[in-house]
Scaffold this active site. Sequence first.
Site, PDB file in Angstrom:
ATOM      1  CE  LYS A 114      22.856  14.450  20.908  1.00 15.55           C
ATOM      2  NZ  LYS A 114      22.719  15.782  20.841  1.00 15.55           N
ATOM      3  CE  LYS A 194      16.604   8.120  16.217  1.00 15.60           C
ATOM      4  NZ  LYS A 194      17.800   9.130  16.106  1.00 15.60           N
ATOM      5  CE  LYS A 197      22.438  13.369  10.453  1.00 13.52           C
ATOM      6  NZ  LYS A 197      22.041  14.409  11.762  1.00 13.52           N
TER       7      LYS A 197
HETATM    8  P1  ADP Z   1      20.696  11.396  13.613  1.00 13.16           P
HETATM    9  O1  ADP Z   1      20.444  10.489  14.770  1.00 13.16           O
HETATM   10  O2  ADP Z   1      20.951  10.925  12.461  1.00 13.16           O
HETATM   11  O3  ADP Z   1      22.040  12.069  14.184  1.00 13.16           O
HETATM   12  P2  ADP Z   1      19.154  13.713  14.299  1.00 13.16           P
HETATM   13  O4  ADP Z   1      19.440  13.588  15.979  1.00 13.16           O
HETATM   14  O5  ADP Z   1      20.215  14.889  13.844  1.00 13.16           O
HETATM   15  O6  ADP Z   1      19.551  12.626  13.628  1.00 13.16           O
HETATM   16  O7  ADP Z   1      17.847  14.315  13.977  1.00 13.16           O
HETATM   17  C1  ADP Z   1      17.607  15.354  13.307  1.00 13.16           C
HETATM   18  C2  ADP Z   1      15.954  15.149  12.950  1.00 13.16           C
HETATM   19  O8  ADP Z   1      15.522  14.132  12.351  1.00 13.16           O
HETATM   20  C3  ADP Z   1      15.363  15.068  14.595  1.00 13.16           C
HETATM   21  O9  ADP Z   1      14.091  15.850  14.551  1.00 13.16           O
HETATM   22  C4  ADP Z   1      14.974  13.726  14.590  1.00 13.16           C
HETATM   23  O10 ADP Z   1      13.666  13.735  15.355  1.00 13.16           O
HETATM   24  C5  ADP Z   1      14.783  13.156  13.090  1.00 13.16           C
HETATM   25  N1  ADP Z   1      15.155  11.771  13.068  1.00 13.16           N
HETATM   26  C6  ADP Z   1      16.353  11.245  13.026  1.00 13.16           C
HETATM   27  N2  ADP Z   1      16.313  10.059  12.808  1.00 13.16           N
HETATM   28  C7  ADP Z   1      15.010   9.570  12.869  1.00 13.16           C
HETATM   29  C8  ADP Z   1      14.768   8.265  12.459  1.00 13.16           C
HETATM   30  N3  ADP Z   1      15.243   7.005  12.374  1.00 13.16           N
HETATM   31  N4  ADP Z   1      13.165   8.182  12.383  1.00 13.16           N
HETATM   32  C9  ADP Z   1      12.414   9.338  12.776  1.00 13.16           C
HETATM   33  N5  ADP Z   1      12.995  10.545  12.855  1.00 13.16           N
HETATM   34  C10 ADP Z   1      14.373  10.620  12.998  1.00 13.16           C
END
Ligand code: ADP
Length: 329
Positions: A114, A194, A197
């Site tokens: 992060k 990937k 957000k």
């Molecule tokens: P972001 O990267 O959008 O901030 P988070 O880290 O808050 O997402 O992830 C929340 C949940 O969604 C986690 O369980 C994560 O494994 C899943 N997740 C997030 N992005 C993806 C993706 N591109 N593909 C599959 N699962 C995802």
Amino acid sequence: MSDQKTILSGIQPSGKLHIGNYFGAMRQHIRMQKEGDAFYFLANYHTLTSINDGELLRQYTLDVVLDYLALGLDPNECTFFAQSDVPQTTELAWILGCVAPVSLMEKGVAYKDKVAQGLQPNVGLFSYPILQAADILIYHSDLVPVGEDQKQNIEICRDLAGKLNRAFDAELLKLPEEYIVKSVAVVPGIDGRKMSKSYNNTIQIFDEGKSLKSKVMSIQTDSTPLEEPKDPETCNVFALIKLFAADDKREEIAEKYRAGGYGYGHAKKELLGMITGYFSEAREKRKELVKDMDYVHDVLKEGGKKARERAESVMEPIRSNTGLYRSFK
Ligand code: ADP
Ligand code: TRP
């Protein structure tokens, strides 16, 4: 307490949820709500590590609640609540922090990732896994369905629970089983990285109309001309199509890619129709829910009450064993 297993998972309200979140996490949460005593929460304390805007956090929190309810999370089947409605969580996090070796926390890869992405290296971000451990342990959770990226945090959680139990020579906390959900592969965003957000490359679950169309149409592809054969397995559009299409439909489209004469524009149109259709019922339901925010707040209120009761029953013996003075009940 029932003899059902306690299932627990959380999601950060750090932005509008996208189809990566849906296929990677939310769909599993919704499926599992009937498989045990499920607790699902909005990890808003965690989000303070990255968002310092009260209005925005409030808005994202309600957005996530609406999204989950619209997609089929049923408050009669699970306990759905906000982390900040359970202050015992931060109380336990402090206590766990007092048995957490700095050297263990320094091994946390999520912190390093992060910070590398540009987040402020604050202490909250560094101790994020301790708060996550408290989230899990405060309900005596058995199963924590999370993606592969959360594996280390679950290991840290088990480690800290064992340390606290040993330090006070009592079974104060229950070690959760490791439960990594074998979900879909990582969902790519419109730029091929990937979907996240943090990368501004998402297709939101509840995007519609022009906004949805322009995102789908801007998914990056290579420049193979329309008439030439294409490899579906290296195409971002096809990676998304695979999530939505039934087996036969998926094969039919893969064949068209291989045969040539089928352009990325065709595939994008197909995908657009799939996304629209797949979430159409949820989209309507969300619009209905927005008209009844009292109901939405009631769901959180009820969920918070249930979660606090469970948390308090776990916290009581911890206060007593650690010798923390308390002059009120
Ligand atoms: P972001 O990267 O959008 O901030 P988070 O880290 O808050 O997402 O992830 C929340 C949940 O969604 C986690 O369980 C994560 O494994 C899943 N997740 C997030 N992005 C993806 C993706 N591109 N593909 C599959 N699962 C995802
Ligand atoms: N760290 C999780 C994520 O980013 C969210 C989370 C916070 C969580 N506390 C949790 C997940 C407890 C499972 C259990 O996705």
